[in-house]
Design an enzyme around this catalytic site. Structure first.
Site, PDB file in Angstrom:
ATOM      1  N   ASP A   1       0.833  -1.210   0.000  1.00 50.15           N
ATOM      2  CA  ASP A   1       0.000   0.000   0.000  1.00 50.15           C
ATOM      3  C   ASP A   1       0.867   1.258   0.000  1.00 50.15           C
ATOM      4  O   ASP A   1       2.056   1.218   0.350  1.00 50.15           O
ATOM      5  CB  ASP A   1      -0.973   0.014   1.196  1.00 50.15           C
ATOM      6  CG  ASP A   1      -0.284  -0.024   2.552  1.00 50.15           C
ATOM      7  OD1 ASP A   1       0.716  -0.747   2.705  1.00 50.15           O
ATOM      8  OD2 ASP A   1      -0.741   0.686   3.479  1.00 50.15           O
TER       9      ASP A   1
ATOM     10  N   GLU B   1      -0.023  -1.106   5.724  1.00 48.78           N
ATOM     11  CA  GLU B   1       1.100  -0.723   6.600  1.00 48.78           C
ATOM     12  C   GLU B   1       0.967   0.743   6.984  1.00 48.78           C
ATOM     13  O   GLU B   1       1.265   1.144   8.112  1.00 48.78           O
ATOM     14  CB  GLU B   1       2.438  -0.958   5.874  1.00 48.78           C
ATOM     15  CG  GLU B   1       3.671  -0.816   6.763  1.00 48.78           C
ATOM     16  CD  GLU B   1       4.224   0.601   6.875  1.00 48.78           C
ATOM     17  OE1 GLU B   1       5.071   0.840   7.740  1.00 48.78           O
ATOM     18  OE2 GLU B   1       3.798   1.495   6.109  1.00 48.78           O
TER      19      GLU B   1
HETATM   20 ZN   LIG Z   1       6.745   2.281   4.056  1.00 47.22          ZN
END
Ligand SMILES: [Zn+2]
Length: 387
Positions: free
Chosen positions: A76, A138
């Protein structure tokens, strides 16, 4: 037809073209990766999210029954909204030695290097397998990797150690701060602003709470007890606030988001405990005197522990040896590395690109960083063949 091998740059071009902003799906990107790996005879396993719009991917190259070297990256990226880009963020654009695009640095650059290298890993006679650990979410609190970590050593082969390729300019990073995020909601009572004594002003109460956070922030700065970090202290910040209805109405509700990034010397609960004590003893009593249902509630939204690799950490030792370096660094951003480390998998951070370009408009990576990273992966392959 021989399966296609993409160079790191060609692979990065492909990866950047998928808009994998955390709130959006990453499945088209993962489908592409699965197809690429499969065309080289590499099987992979998905670990999907509960809502079905995201998935992690776990792949093993080499023997399946020995703990391997994990190469970890998040798929992401942070949003581009509100940022002033001079190129299309989802089209990799080369200008001189720089490759521009969202995620080029954080951290599709590393993923591009490992995928480009995957066919070479596959051709090696690996004694130690290479594991690819691709995650999601994340950037919103390192949440996506957690279900995959839970399966390591159970349904998925466990790594012996994990190399997390966040941008460190290919320096070996063995420590990072922790980060926790909260939302505090203050509930007061509406009244005509001409009759303030009949209401409870939630925004002014929130102001007192925020002042306390400011005091804590200043105290933490003065402690300066994290000399390895930049800045060398824990910091507290309020980042978002909303509340109120109109100028002539005592506001009933106010909500604010705040967070801190802590050096290891700060006790894990020190800041929250102090904040909640202040809320309960200094702010709330005056509110409930007017309105018994007045409330101050704080909910934790993110929690990523610090990474503090121990002396002699296998992951750090190996990274130093293979990168030909003898110095380690500490960083102020969080990574999935601490989650792997805390789950018992020795971890280290080393990856291409500079963190100062991450999250910024016109994010880029120097092409030479991809080359250095590919060289490092070649060292990993040699090591994994020999050991
Ligand atoms: Zn990163």
């Amino acid at each position: 037809m021989a399966p296609q091998i993409l160079s790191p740059k060609e692979m990065l071009e492909k990866l950047v073209s998928f808009d994998t902003t955390s709130v959006k799906t990453n499945i088209p990107l993962i489908e592409f990766v699965e197809g690429y790996l499969a065309s080289h005879g590499i099987d992979s396993v998905r670990v999907p999210s509960g809502n079905g719009i995201h998935t992690s991917l776990h792949a093993v190259i080499g023997p399946g029954d020995v703990p391997g070297i994990g190469l970890s990256g998040h798929t992401d990226v942070v949003p581009v909204e509100g940022q002033n880009w001079s190129t299309d963020p989802f089209t990799l654009t080369q200008k001189g030695s720089r490759l521009y695009g969202r995620g080029s640095c954080d951290m599709k650059g590393f993923i591009a290097c490992i995928l480009s290298h995957a066919p070479k890993f596959k051709e090696c006679d690996l004694k130690t397998p290479i594991h690819l650990l691709l995650s999601y979410d994340e950037e919103v609190g390192c949440t996506g990797v957690r279900p995959m970590i839970e399966l390591l050593g159970d349904k998925l082969s466990a790594p012996r150690l994990v190399i997390v390729g966040e941008p460190t300019s290919m320096k070996v990073v063995d420590a990072h701060k922790s980060s926790r995020g909260f939302v505090t909601e203050v509930t007061g009572l509406e009244s005509h602003s001409g009759k303030p004594h009949l209401g409870v002003n939630s925004i002014m109460a929130a102001g007192e709470l925020i002042s306390e956070l400011t005091r804590i922030d200043i105290e933490m700065q003065l402690r300066a007890d994290g000399p390895r970090f930049d800045p060398p202290y824990t910091n507290v910040a309020v980042a978002l606030i909303e509340g109120g209805t109109a100028r002539n109405i005592t506001p009933k509700s106010c909500k604010f988001s705040w967070m801190f990034r802590a050096v290891p010397a700060t006790g894990p609960d020190e800041i929250l405990t102090r904040f909640e004590k202040f809320a309960k003893e200094e702010v709330l009593p005056a509110m409930v005197k007017v309105y018994p249902e007045a409330a101050i509630e704080t909910v934790q939204t993110t929690n990523v522990p610090a990474l503090n690799a121990p002396e002699g950490s296998p992951a750090v030792s190996l990274a130093l040896k293979l990168a030909g370096q003898n110095e380690t660094f500490a960083v102020s951003y969080v990574t999935e590395g601490s989650l792997f480390e805390d789950a018992g998998f020795s971890s280290v951070i080393i990856g291409p690109g500079s963190i100062s370009q991450a999250h910024a408009p016109d994010e880029f990576i120097e092409e030479s960083e991809l080359e250095v990273c590919s060289g490092f992966l070649g060292q990993i392959a040699d090591y994994a063949e020999a050991n």
